[in-house]
Design a protein around this motif. Structure first.
Motif, PDB file in Angstrom:
ATOM      1  N   ILE A 211      97.141  -2.493  22.362  1.00 32.40           N
ATOM      2  CA  ILE A 211      96.757  -1.753  23.138  1.00 32.40           C
ATOM      3  C   ILE A 211      97.866  -1.997  24.485  1.00 32.40           C
ATOM      4  CG2 ILE A 211      94.894  -0.474  24.717  1.00 32.40           C
ATOM      5  CD1 ILE A 211      94.766   0.844  21.135  1.00 32.40           C
ATOM      6  N   VAL A 212      98.026  -2.928  24.820  1.00 27.88           N
ATOM      7  CA  VAL A 212      98.519  -2.941  26.117  1.00 27.88           C
ATOM      8  C   VAL A 212      99.784  -2.573  25.897  1.00 27.88           C
ATOM      9  CG1 VAL A 212      99.314  -5.072  27.660  1.00 27.88           C
ATOM     10  CG2 VAL A 212      96.850  -4.655  26.389  1.00 27.88           C
ATOM     11  N   SER A 213     100.770  -3.121  25.007  1.00 29.00           N
ATOM     12  CA  SER A 213     101.945  -2.224  24.984  1.00 29.00           C
ATOM     13  C   SER A 213     101.981  -1.179  24.850  1.00 29.00           C
ATOM     14  CB  SER A 213     102.536  -2.635  23.431  1.00 29.00           C
ATOM     15  OG  SER A 213     102.569  -4.384  23.307  1.00 29.00           O
ATOM     16  N   TYR A 214     101.474  -0.419  24.022  1.00 28.06           N
ATOM     17  CA  TYR A 214     101.015   0.871  24.454  1.00 28.06           C
ATOM     18  C   TYR A 214     100.805   1.732  25.979  1.00 28.06           C
ATOM     19  CZ  TYR A 214     102.785   1.679  19.682  1.00 28.06           C
ATOM     20  OH  TYR A 214     103.597   1.523  18.216  1.00 28.06           O
ATOM     21  N   VAL A 215      99.452   1.076  26.437  1.00 25.75           N
ATOM     22  CA  VAL A 215      99.723   1.811  27.912  1.00 25.75           C
ATOM     23  C   VAL A 215     100.897   1.647  29.267  1.00 25.75           C
ATOM     24  CG1 VAL A 215      98.261   1.494  29.939  1.00 25.75           C
ATOM     25  CG2 VAL A 215      97.269   1.329  28.099  1.00 25.75           C
ATOM     26  N   VAL A 221     107.107   6.940  29.283  1.00 28.96           N
ATOM     27  CA  VAL A 221     107.270   7.763  29.521  1.00 28.96           C
ATOM     28  C   VAL A 221     106.978   9.403  29.883  1.00 28.96           C
ATOM     29  CG1 VAL A 221     106.359   9.486  26.749  1.00 28.96           C
ATOM     30  CG2 VAL A 221     107.040   7.213  26.497  1.00 28.96           C
ATOM     31  N   LEU A 222     105.736   8.752  30.411  1.00 25.65           N
ATOM     32  CA  LEU A 222     105.038  10.392  31.591  1.00 25.65           C
ATOM     33  C   LEU A 222     105.894  10.217  32.499  1.00 25.65           C
ATOM     34  CD1 LEU A 222     101.186  10.131  31.385  1.00 25.65           C
ATOM     35  CD2 LEU A 222     102.478  11.584  30.283  1.00 25.65           C
ATOM     36  N   ARG A 223     107.195   8.860  32.934  1.00 25.83           N
ATOM     37  CA  ARG A 223     107.684   8.888  33.965  1.00 25.83           C
ATOM     38  C   ARG A 223     109.379   9.937  33.752  1.00 25.83           C
ATOM     39  NH1 ARG A 223     105.867   4.138  35.703  1.00 25.83           N
ATOM     40  NH2 ARG A 223     107.561   3.190  34.564  1.00 25.83           N
ATOM     41  N   ILE A 224     109.236  10.132  32.325  1.00 26.30           N
ATOM     42  CA  ILE A 224     110.852  10.677  31.737  1.00 26.30           C
ATOM     43  C   ILE A 224     110.590  12.369  32.064  1.00 26.30           C
ATOM     44  CG2 ILE A 224     111.506  11.272  29.516  1.00 26.30           C
ATOM     45  CD1 ILE A 224     110.654   8.777  28.177  1.00 26.30           C
ATOM     46  N   PRO A 225     111.769  12.529  32.781  1.00 19.51           N
ATOM     47  CA  PRO A 225     111.626  13.944  33.254  1.00 19.51           C
ATOM     48  C   PRO A 225     111.783  14.627  32.024  1.00 19.51           C
ATOM     49  CG  PRO A 225     114.201  12.819  33.821  1.00 19.51           C
ATOM     50  CD  PRO A 225     113.071  11.651  33.384  1.00 19.51           C
ATOM     51  N   ARG A 230     110.135  12.744  26.196  1.00 15.53           N
ATOM     52  CA  ARG A 230     108.680  12.120  26.190  1.00 15.53           C
ATOM     53  C   ARG A 230     107.835  12.774  24.712  1.00 15.53           C
ATOM     54  NH1 ARG A 230     108.390  15.413  31.023  1.00 15.53           N
ATOM     55  NH2 ARG A 230     107.512  16.870  30.243  1.00 15.53           N
ATOM     56  N   HIS A 231     108.459  13.861  24.245  1.00 16.98           N
ATOM     57  CA  HIS A 231     108.188  14.550  22.911  1.00 16.98           C
ATOM     58  C   HIS A 231     108.702  13.499  21.501  1.00 16.98           C
ATOM     59  CE1 HIS A 231     107.086  17.082  19.455  1.00 16.98           C
ATOM     60  NE2 HIS A 231     107.916  16.368  18.697  1.00 16.98           N
ATOM     61  N   LYS A 232     110.030  12.221  22.040  1.00 19.04           N
ATOM     62  CA  LYS A 232     110.244  11.907  20.901  1.00 19.04           C
ATOM     63  C   LYS A 232     109.697  10.435  20.733  1.00 19.04           C
ATOM     64  CE  LYS A 232     114.924   9.629  19.909  1.00 19.04           C
ATOM     65  NZ  LYS A 232     115.997   9.826  20.425  1.00 19.04           N
ATOM     66  N   ALA A 233     109.881  10.122  22.184  1.00 15.39           N
ATOM     67  CA  ALA A 233     108.752   8.785  22.534  1.00 15.39           C
ATOM     68  C   ALA A 233     107.484   9.054  21.621  1.00 15.39           C
ATOM     69  CB  ALA A 233     109.017   8.480  23.969  1.00 15.39           C
ATOM     70  N   PHE A 234     107.075  10.262  22.384  1.00 15.96           N
ATOM     71  CA  PHE A 234     105.154  10.071  22.073  1.00 15.96           C
ATOM     72  C   PHE A 234     106.086   9.992  20.518  1.00 15.96           C
ATOM     73  CE2 PHE A 234     103.964  11.317  25.977  1.00 15.96           C
ATOM     74  CZ  PHE A 234     102.917  10.608  26.351  1.00 15.96           C
ATOM     75  N   SER A 235     106.424  11.094  19.330  1.00 10.08           N
ATOM     76  CA  SER A 235     106.304  11.407  18.452  1.00 10.08           C
ATOM     77  C   SER A 235     106.301  10.089  17.352  1.00 10.08           C
ATOM     78  CB  SER A 235     107.543  12.338  17.423  1.00 10.08           C
ATOM     79  OG  SER A 235     108.770  11.924  18.150  1.00 10.08           O
ATOM     80  N   THR A 236     107.757   8.774  18.401  1.00 15.41           N
ATOM     81  CA  THR A 236     107.409   7.275  17.870  1.00 15.41           C
ATOM     82  C   THR A 236     106.674   6.474  17.916  1.00 15.41           C
ATOM     83  OG1 THR A 236     110.004   7.971  18.189  1.00 15.41           O
ATOM     84  CG2 THR A 236     109.145   5.791  17.603  1.00 15.41           C
ATOM     85  N   CYS A 237     105.889   7.272  18.916  1.00 15.50           N
ATOM     86  CA  CYS A 237     104.600   5.609  19.595  1.00 15.50           C
ATOM     87  C   CYS A 237     103.323   6.053  18.749  1.00 15.50           C
ATOM     88  CB  CYS A 237     104.873   5.563  20.354  1.00 15.50           C
ATOM     89  SG  CYS A 237     106.469   4.876  21.118  1.00 15.50           S
ATOM     90  N   LEU A 238     103.085   7.395  18.174  1.00 12.75           N
ATOM     91  CA  LEU A 238     101.848   7.585  18.170  1.00 12.75           C
ATOM     92  C   LEU A 238     101.143   7.557  16.421  1.00 12.75           C
ATOM     93  CD1 LEU A 238     100.659  10.997  20.109  1.00 12.75           C
ATOM     94  CD2 LEU A 238      99.953   8.543  20.959  1.00 12.75           C
ATOM     95  N   PRO A 239     101.841   7.782  15.640  1.00 12.73           N
ATOM     96  CA  PRO A 239     102.654   7.334  14.158  1.00 12.73           C
ATOM     97  C   PRO A 239     102.196   6.162  13.864  1.00 12.73           C
ATOM     98  CG  PRO A 239     104.224   8.541  14.445  1.00 12.73           C
ATOM     99  CD  PRO A 239     103.351   8.401  16.055  1.00 12.73           C
ATOM    100  N   HIS A 240     102.003   5.448  14.896  1.00 12.03           N
ATOM    101  CA  HIS A 240     101.963   3.625  14.995  1.00 12.03           C
ATOM    102  C   HIS A 240     101.415   3.319  15.182  1.00 12.03           C
ATOM    103  CE1 HIS A 240     103.721  -0.374  16.436  1.00 12.03           C
ATOM    104  NE2 HIS A 240     103.079  -0.728  14.697  1.00 12.03           N
ATOM    105  N   LEU A 241     100.736   3.455  16.420  1.00 14.42           N
ATOM    106  CA  LEU A 241      99.377   3.446  17.053  1.00 14.42           C
ATOM    107  C   LEU A 241      98.200   3.671  16.000  1.00 14.42           C
ATOM    108  CD1 LEU A 241      97.461   2.379  19.225  1.00 14.42           C
ATOM    109  CD2 LEU A 241      97.805   4.451  20.264  1.00 14.42           C
ATOM    110  N   THR A 242      97.865   5.420  15.494  1.00 20.14           N
ATOM    111  CA  THR A 242      97.319   5.721  14.200  1.00 20.14           C
ATOM    112  C   THR A 242      96.782   4.608  12.919  1.00 20.14           C
ATOM    113  OG1 THR A 242      97.701   7.323  14.979  1.00 20.14           O
ATOM    114  CG2 THR A 242      96.619   7.175  12.581  1.00 20.14           C
ATOM    115  N   VAL A 243      98.387   4.261  12.620  1.00 17.38           N
ATOM    116  CA  VAL A 243      97.897   3.764  11.243  1.00 17.38           C
ATOM    117  C   VAL A 243      97.544   1.853  11.895  1.00 17.38           C
ATOM    118  CG1 VAL A 243      99.269   1.910   9.759  1.00 17.38           C
ATOM    119  CG2 VAL A 243     100.252   4.837  10.318  1.00 17.38           C
ATOM    120  N   VAL A 244      97.987   1.693  13.192  1.00 14.05           N
ATOM    121  CA  VAL A 244      96.872   0.429  13.395  1.00 14.05           C
ATOM    122  C   VAL A 244      96.092   0.623  13.313  1.00 14.05           C
ATOM    123  CG1 VAL A 244      96.816  -1.734  15.289  1.00 14.05           C
ATOM    124  CG2 VAL A 244      99.849  -0.883  14.053  1.00 14.05           C
ATOM    125  N   SER A 245      95.064   1.517  14.112  1.00 16.78           N
ATOM    126  CA  SER A 245      93.682   1.918  14.278  1.00 16.78           C
ATOM    127  C   SER A 245      93.058   2.223  13.325  1.00 16.78           C
ATOM    128  CB  SER A 245      93.460   2.652  14.929  1.00 16.78           C
ATOM    129  OG  SER A 245      94.335   2.314  16.280  1.00 16.78           O
TER     130      SER A 245
END
Length: 304
Positions: A211-215, A221-225, A230-245
């Protein structure tokens, strides 16, 4: 019944023959889906040099672990449903516990490593090649496998050192440790309960690290202009976080909640959620929206 019993009885899902056939067909479809999805990922990454990067190296190992963990539980349950039996030998039960714990522990360790990999890639991209070099990736992956085996040796040995004297009926479709503990009558079972509690604390510690890593990742990601970036970064990370949870919360519920003396449909549902569903979800969440994996599969199959 003593520890020298020759078999346990897995109560499974139903006594009704029609429902047993439905159980067999449902688990067969689930197993084939997991088998095909994980094998495709393994083959795509193995044979496509474009995917020989740390992220896909970890993903390939995750596919192997997922295949192992689902193959430990599902086939035996399918065979019992098809042959209208419930038995599993004592040695078979020991093997199920050992291999299931090995694969699941290594699986979660690898998910933690993958979170760290994404953190370095997104938050420290200039140091990525140095920090995630080939040697480091192999060492981290080997550490995940070894930790799974060592943990399983200790856990399995501790469980089956207990005396089972409250029958031989396991209220689950596989040999699950909390259900086995219901059959013990030795005071030493409290030591195994403490091991379970400690194990869950370690898993929750890893989850906090993720969780700390994803924070940190989401802040970067939010600083990416670029909106596309941003979409690519979120699409990579959110599925991983879903499975872990999913793995953490259902596994913690199964292993920490007080065990009741009567079979519970909720226990079966939770067991499926943490022991079967992630193995099907991983190929989907990591591959179906991944253009590189899709391209590798097209090259592998010759489909354009």
């Amino acid at each position: 019944m003593s520890n020298r019993t020759t078999k346990f009885l897995l109560l499974g899902f139903s006594d009704v023959r029609e429902l047993q056939i439905l159980h067999f067909v449902g688990f067969l479809l689930i197993y084939l889906a997991a088998l095909m999805g994980n094998l495709l990922i393994f083959m795509a990454i193995t044979f496509d040099h474009h995917l020989h990067t740390p992220m896909y190296f970890f993903l390939m190992n995750l596919s192997i672990l997922d295949l192992g963990s689902i193959s430990v539980t599902i086939p035996k349950s399918m065979a019992n449903a098809l042959m209208n039996t419930r038995s599993i030998s004592y040695a078979g039960c020991v093997a199920q516990v050992f291999f299931f714990l090995s694969f699941m522990t290594a699986d979660f360790s690898l998910l933690t490593i993958m979170a760290y990999d994404r953190y370095v890639a997104i938050c420290q991209p200039l140091h990525y090649d140095t920090m995630m070099n080939s040697r480091a990736c192999v060492q981290m992956t080997a550490g995940a496998w070894i930790s799974g085996i060592l943990y399983s040796v200790l856990h399995t040995g501790n469980t089956f050192a207990l005396a089972f004297c409250r029958g031989n009926m396991v209220d689950q479709f596989f040999c699950e440790v909390p259900q086995l503990l219901k059959l013990t009558c030795s005071d030493s079972y409290l030591s195994e309960v403490r091991v379970l509690a400690f194990s869950v604390c370690l898993i929750l510690g890893c989850f906090v690290f993720i969780i700390v890593s994803y924070v940190q990742i989401f802040k970067s990601v939010l600083r990416i202009p670029s909106e596309q970036g941003r979409h690519k970064a979120f699409s990579t990370c959110l599925p991983h976080l879903t499975v872990v949870s999913l793995v953490v919360f259902t596994g913690a519920f199964a292993y920490l909640k007080p065990t009741s003396s009567s079979p519970s449909a909720l226990d079966l549902v939770v067991a499926v959620l943490y022991s079967v569903l992630p193995q099907i979800m991983n190929p989907v969440v990591y591959s179906m929206r991944n253009k590189e994996i899709k391209a590798a599969l097209r090259r592998l199959t010759g489909y354009r």
